[in-house]
Design a protein around this motif. Structure first.
Motif, PDB file in Angstrom:
ATOM      1  N   LEU A  34      68.162 -19.013  -1.304  1.00  0.00           N
ATOM      2  CA  LEU A  34      68.592 -18.026  -0.454  1.00  0.00           C
ATOM      3  C   LEU A  34      67.517 -18.086   0.697  1.00  0.00           C
ATOM      4  CD1 LEU A  34      68.810 -15.090  -2.825  1.00  0.00           C
ATOM      5  CD2 LEU A  34      70.779 -16.305  -1.693  1.00  0.00           C
ATOM      6  N   ASN A  35      66.407 -18.138   0.622  1.00  0.00           N
ATOM      7  CA  ASN A  35      65.006 -18.457   1.689  1.00  0.00           C
ATOM      8  C   ASN A  35      65.447 -19.707   2.329  1.00  0.00           C
ATOM      9  OD1 ASN A  35      62.654 -16.864   2.821  1.00  0.00           O
ATOM     10  ND2 ASN A  35      62.192 -19.177   2.932  1.00  0.00           N
TER      11      ASN A  35
ATOM     12  N   PHE B  67      70.128 -21.036   2.431  1.00  0.00           N
ATOM     13  CA  PHE B  67      70.943 -20.352   3.492  1.00  0.00           C
ATOM     14  C   PHE B  67      70.228 -19.274   4.258  1.00  0.00           C
ATOM     15  CE2 PHE B  67      72.985 -20.491  -1.011  1.00  0.00           C
ATOM     16  CZ  PHE B  67      74.051 -21.013  -0.730  1.00  0.00           C
TER      17      PHE B  67
ATOM     18  N   GLU C 253      68.876 -16.502   4.248  1.00  0.00           N
ATOM     19  CA  GLU C 253      68.814 -15.067   4.392  1.00  0.00           C
ATOM     20  C   GLU C 253      67.724 -14.445   4.856  1.00  0.00           C
ATOM     21  OE1 GLU C 253      70.309 -12.925   0.828  1.00  0.00           O
ATOM     22  OE2 GLU C 253      72.021 -14.145   0.630  1.00  0.00           O
ATOM     23  N   SER C 254      67.882 -13.375   5.614  1.00  0.00           N
ATOM     24  CA  SER C 254      66.640 -12.765   6.177  1.00  0.00           C
ATOM     25  C   SER C 254      65.871 -12.132   4.999  1.00  0.00           C
ATOM     26  CB  SER C 254      67.015 -11.624   7.109  1.00  0.00           C
ATOM     27  OG  SER C 254      67.554 -10.486   6.310  1.00  0.00           O
TER      28      SER C 254
ATOM     29  N   ARG D 166      67.445  -8.834   3.785  1.00  0.00           N
ATOM     30  CA  ARG D 166      68.666  -8.904   2.624  1.00  0.00           C
ATOM     31  C   ARG D 166      68.113  -9.388   1.424  1.00  0.00           C
ATOM     32  NH1 ARG D 166      73.764  -9.655   3.624  1.00  0.00           N
ATOM     33  NH2 ARG D 166      73.936 -11.081   1.842  1.00  0.00           N
ATOM     34  N   ILE D 167      67.050 -10.365   1.413  1.00  0.00           N
ATOM     35  CA  ILE D 167      66.612 -10.620  -0.022  1.00  0.00           C
ATOM     36  C   ILE D 167      65.853  -9.496  -0.531  1.00  0.00           C
ATOM     37  CG2 ILE D 167      64.557 -12.175  -1.068  1.00  0.00           C
ATOM     38  CD1 ILE D 167      65.028 -14.477   1.194  1.00  0.00           C
TER      39      ILE D 167
ATOM     40  N   ARG E  75      68.321  -7.477  -2.325  1.00  0.00           N
ATOM     41  CA  ARG E  75      68.830  -8.012  -3.588  1.00  0.00           C
ATOM     42  C   ARG E  75      67.722  -7.915  -4.648  1.00  0.00           C
ATOM     43  NH1 ARG E  75      72.234 -12.974  -3.380  1.00  0.00           N
ATOM     44  NH2 ARG E  75      73.431 -12.960  -1.586  1.00  0.00           N
TER      45      ARG E  75
END
Length: 129
Positions: A101-102, A105, A107-108, A111-112, A115
């Motif tokens: 994710l980090n 992708f 992701e900011s 956003r993480i 999650r």
């Protein structure tokens, strides 16, 4: 994972204090340090006194937490209540996916953090699991 540490981690990711980086726990850049999602957790462990302060490498731009620069050391995982084998095999859990994710992708941190809260702090989702 310990709920209180999950909340602290999510809050730190959202705080704006940590600039997001990729592929290493913490990297020194001309504009200052950047952290991956796991590096932020390592920094929280330092602040809690669970591990010694980070050490900047004398020959690279990487910073080492308890002797490690690419994945969180076992000491951080133990402090946070995370299984030490989280990186030893493919994982279908959020914690196992954080690197993707980090780094993959991108992701900011915000956003993480959301999650993390859904996985560890949202009573409706935790009870449904």
């Amino acid at each position: 994972m310990h709920r209180e540490i999950a909340e602290e981690w999510a809050a730190a990711l959202e705080s704006g204090e940590f600039r997001q980086g990729f592929h290493a726990l913490r990297t020194e850049t001309p504009a200052g340090p950047v952290w991956c999602v796991w590096g932020v957790l390592c920094e929280l462990a330092v602040r809690a006194g669970a591990i010694p302060p980070a050490v900047e490498s004398s020959w690279t731009t990487l910073t080492h937490y308890d002797g490690v620069s690419m994945v969180p050391p076992r000491s951080v995982l133990a402090w946070a209540g995370i299984a030490p084998d989280i990186f030893a095999h493919s994982s279908t859990t959020l914690l196992g996916d954080l690197v993707s994710l980090n780094d993959g992708f991108r992701e900011s941190f915000t956003r993480i953090a959301g999650r993390l809260r859904d996985e560890f702090l949202n009573p409706a989702l935790v009870l449904a699991a």
